[in-house]
Write a protein that holds these residues in place. Structure first.
Motif, PDB file in Angstrom:
ATOM      1  N   VAL A  70       0.832  -1.207   0.000  1.00  0.00           N
ATOM      2  CA  VAL A  70       0.000   0.000   0.000  1.00  0.00           C
ATOM      3  C   VAL A  70       0.865   1.253   0.000  1.00  0.00           C
ATOM      4  N   VAL A  71       1.933   1.247   0.813  1.00  0.00           N
ATOM      5  CA  VAL A  71       2.845   2.397   0.862  1.00  0.00           C
ATOM      6  C   VAL A  71       3.456   2.647  -0.516  1.00  0.00           C
ATOM      7  N   ASN A  72       3.880   1.578  -1.178  1.00  0.00           N
ATOM      8  CA  ASN A  72       4.464   1.716  -2.517  1.00  0.00           C
ATOM      9  C   ASN A  72       3.455   2.248  -3.525  1.00  0.00           C
ATOM     10  N   VAL A  73       2.226   1.790  -3.423  1.00  0.00           N
ATOM     11  CA  VAL A  73       1.191   2.253  -4.345  1.00  0.00           C
ATOM     12  C   VAL A  73       0.906   3.737  -4.125  1.00  0.00           C
ATOM     13  N   ILE A  74       0.837   4.158  -2.863  1.00  0.00           N
ATOM     14  CA  ILE A  74       0.604   5.573  -2.555  1.00  0.00           C
ATOM     15  C   ILE A  74       1.775   6.417  -3.055  1.00  0.00           C
ATOM     16  N   ALA A  75       3.002   5.931  -2.831  1.00  0.00           N
ATOM     17  CA  ALA A  75       4.186   6.655  -3.304  1.00  0.00           C
ATOM     18  C   ALA A  75       4.169   6.784  -4.821  1.00  0.00           C
ATOM     19  N   THR A  76       3.765   5.728  -5.513  1.00  0.00           N
ATOM     20  CA  THR A  76       3.674   5.764  -6.978  1.00  0.00           C
ATOM     21  C   THR A  76       2.615   6.750  -7.440  1.00  0.00           C
ATOM     22  N   MET A  77       1.514   6.824  -6.697  1.00  0.00           N
ATOM     23  CA  MET A  77       0.457   7.774  -7.046  1.00  0.00           C
ATOM     24  C   MET A  77       0.978   9.212  -6.987  1.00  0.00           C
ATOM     25  N   PHE A  78       1.740   9.539  -5.938  1.00  0.00           N
ATOM     26  CA  PHE A  78       2.318  10.875  -5.830  1.00  0.00           C
ATOM     27  C   PHE A  78       3.329  11.127  -6.951  1.00  0.00           C
ATOM     28  N   TYR A  79       4.079  10.092  -7.308  1.00  0.00           N
ATOM     29  CA  TYR A  79       5.049  10.220  -8.399  1.00  0.00           C
ATOM     30  C   TYR A  79       4.338  10.586  -9.707  1.00  0.00           C
ATOM     31  N   VAL A  80       3.284   9.866 -10.001  1.00  0.00           N
ATOM     32  CA  VAL A  80       2.524  10.118 -11.228  1.00  0.00           C
ATOM     33  C   VAL A  80       1.898  11.511 -11.194  1.00  0.00           C
ATOM     34  N   MET A  81       1.453  11.933 -10.009  1.00  0.00           N
ATOM     35  CA  MET A  81       0.780  13.217  -9.872  1.00  0.00           C
ATOM     36  C   MET A  81       1.750  14.392 -10.024  1.00  0.00           C
ATOM     37  N   LEU A  82       2.981  14.239  -9.515  1.00  0.00           N
ATOM     38  CA  LEU A  82       3.934  15.341  -9.515  1.00  0.00           C
ATOM     39  C   LEU A  82       4.832  15.397 -10.751  1.00  0.00           C
ATOM     40  N   LYS A  83       5.030  14.265 -11.416  1.00  0.00           N
ATOM     41  CA  LYS A  83       5.977  14.201 -12.534  1.00  0.00           C
ATOM     42  C   LYS A  83       5.674  15.189 -13.665  1.00  0.00           C
ATOM     43  N   PRO A  84       4.415  15.329 -14.115  1.00  0.00           N
ATOM     44  CA  PRO A  84       4.164  16.257 -15.228  1.00  0.00           C
ATOM     45  C   PRO A  84       4.523  17.705 -14.899  1.00  0.00           C
ATOM     46  N   LYS A  85       4.356  18.108 -13.644  1.00  0.00           N
ATOM     47  CA  LYS A  85       4.580  19.510 -13.274  1.00  0.00           C
ATOM     48  C   LYS A  85       6.010  19.797 -12.855  1.00  0.00           C
ATOM     49  N   TYR A  86       6.611  18.867 -12.081  1.00  0.00           N
ATOM     50  CA  TYR A  86       7.916  19.141 -11.483  1.00  0.00           C
ATOM     51  C   TYR A  86       9.050  18.303 -12.072  1.00  0.00           C
ATOM     52  N   GLY A  87       8.740  17.347 -12.928  1.00  0.00           N
ATOM     53  CA  GLY A  87       9.781  16.536 -13.530  1.00  0.00           C
ATOM     54  C   GLY A  87      10.016  15.238 -12.774  1.00  0.00           C
ATOM     55  N   ALA A  88      10.750  14.331 -13.431  1.00  0.00           N
ATOM     56  CA  ALA A  88      10.956  12.987 -12.877  1.00  0.00           C
ATOM     57  C   ALA A  88      11.799  13.006 -11.605  1.00  0.00           C
ATOM     58  N   SER A  89      12.832  13.852 -11.547  1.00  0.00           N
ATOM     59  CA  SER A  89      13.723  13.848 -10.386  1.00  0.00           C
ATOM     60  C   SER A  89      13.004  14.289  -9.122  1.00  0.00           C
ATOM     61  N   THR A  90      12.208  15.348  -9.203  1.00  0.00           N
ATOM     62  CA  THR A  90      11.454  15.816  -8.038  1.00  0.00           C
ATOM     63  C   THR A  90      10.406  14.793  -7.619  1.00  0.00           C
ATOM     64  N   ALA A  91       9.694  14.242  -8.596  1.00  0.00           N
ATOM     65  CA  ALA A  91       8.669  13.239  -8.294  1.00  0.00           C
ATOM     66  C   ALA A  91       9.285  12.007  -7.644  1.00  0.00           C
ATOM     67  N   ALA A  92      10.462  11.588  -8.122  1.00  0.00           N
ATOM     68  CA  ALA A  92      11.148  10.431  -7.538  1.00  0.00           C
ATOM     69  C   ALA A  92      11.591  10.727  -6.115  1.00  0.00           C
ATOM     70  N   ALA A  93      12.005  11.969  -5.849  1.00  0.00           N
ATOM     71  CA  ALA A  93      12.413  12.351  -4.491  1.00  0.00           C
ATOM     72  C   ALA A  93      11.235  12.252  -3.526  1.00  0.00           C
ATOM     73  N   VAL A  94      10.073  12.755  -3.957  1.00  0.00           N
ATOM     74  CA  VAL A  94       8.873  12.668  -3.126  1.00  0.00           C
ATOM     75  C   VAL A  94       8.476  11.213  -2.912  1.00  0.00           C
ATOM     76  N   ARG A  95       8.574  10.399  -3.957  1.00  0.00           N
ATOM     77  CA  ARG A  95       8.239   8.976  -3.838  1.00  0.00           C
ATOM     78  C   ARG A  95       9.126   8.280  -2.816  1.00  0.00           C
TER      79      ARG A  95
END
Length: 208
Positions: A70-95
């Protein structure tokens, strides 16, 4: 696949796994409270009753596995949500941050739930403190790095003065470190928390 479709799929997976966890835990609860007794009565073998002694261990293993999913799925959801706006590196950091915090919360929650009552609250809080203390420096740098990635005070190839370094060229910006290059070609890794606490002078902006 558009970002909306990706976010919809990620959110759907979060809901699906949450329902799955509730169903599995409900089945286990029934099995160890009534199922074992029913099994022993039906077969006439009282030896099945010993399974109740292992209920706690089964709960811990199942909660760890399902909780981590569940934690991984939630982290992936945030990654998908943030990647278009902030880029892959920022989204991966949040994940990564969500995974670390989620694991700590999961361990503390399981410990508290197993112990129960006041002892459970104390034990869960203690484990939470241990996990937080052990990851304090890394989390501090990760949070600082996230702010740098989101605020974007400088970008790749900018010439800056930062954290005691003068007229250095920014080569890479990651969660934990920003890599800069001095005039003589030496590369320096500056911790993100040092950058957050220092004055930044932009000497030259990259045209890109």
């Amino acid at each position: 696949m558009s970002s909306e479709e990706g976010l919809g799929k990620a959110l759907g997976r979060v809901i699906l796994y949450a329902i799955l966890v509730a169903i599995i835990m409900g089945i286990l609860q029934w099995f160890f409270t009534q199922g074992v007794d029913l099994l022993a009565k039906t077969t006439g073998l009282d030896g099945f009753l010993v399974l109740k002694d292992y209920a706690v261990y089964v709960y811990i293993i199942v909660l760890l596995v399902l909780g981590w999913i569940v934690v991984n799925v939630i982290a992936t959801m945030f990654y998908v949500m943030l990647k278009p706006k902030y880029g892959a590196s920022t989204a991966a950091a949040v994940r990564s941050m969500i995974r670390i915090l989620g694991l700590g919360a999961l361990l503390a929650g399981i410990a508290g739930g197993i112990a129960g009552g006041v002892a459970g609250v104390a034990l869960g809080g203690f484990i939470g403190l241990v996990v937080g203390f052990a990851t304090q420096q890394v989390l501090g740098q990760a949070v600082a790095g996230m702010f740098i990635l989101l605020a974007r005070p400088f970008k790749i190839n900018d010439v800056v003065d930062v954290a005691g370094e003068t007229e250095v060229t920014v080569k890479d910006i990651s969660t934990l470190f920003t890599v800069v290059q001095r005039k003589e070609g030496v590369e320096v890794l500056i911790p993100s928390n040092m950058i957050i606490g220092s004055k930044i002078v932009i000497r030259h902006r990259s045209p890109k």
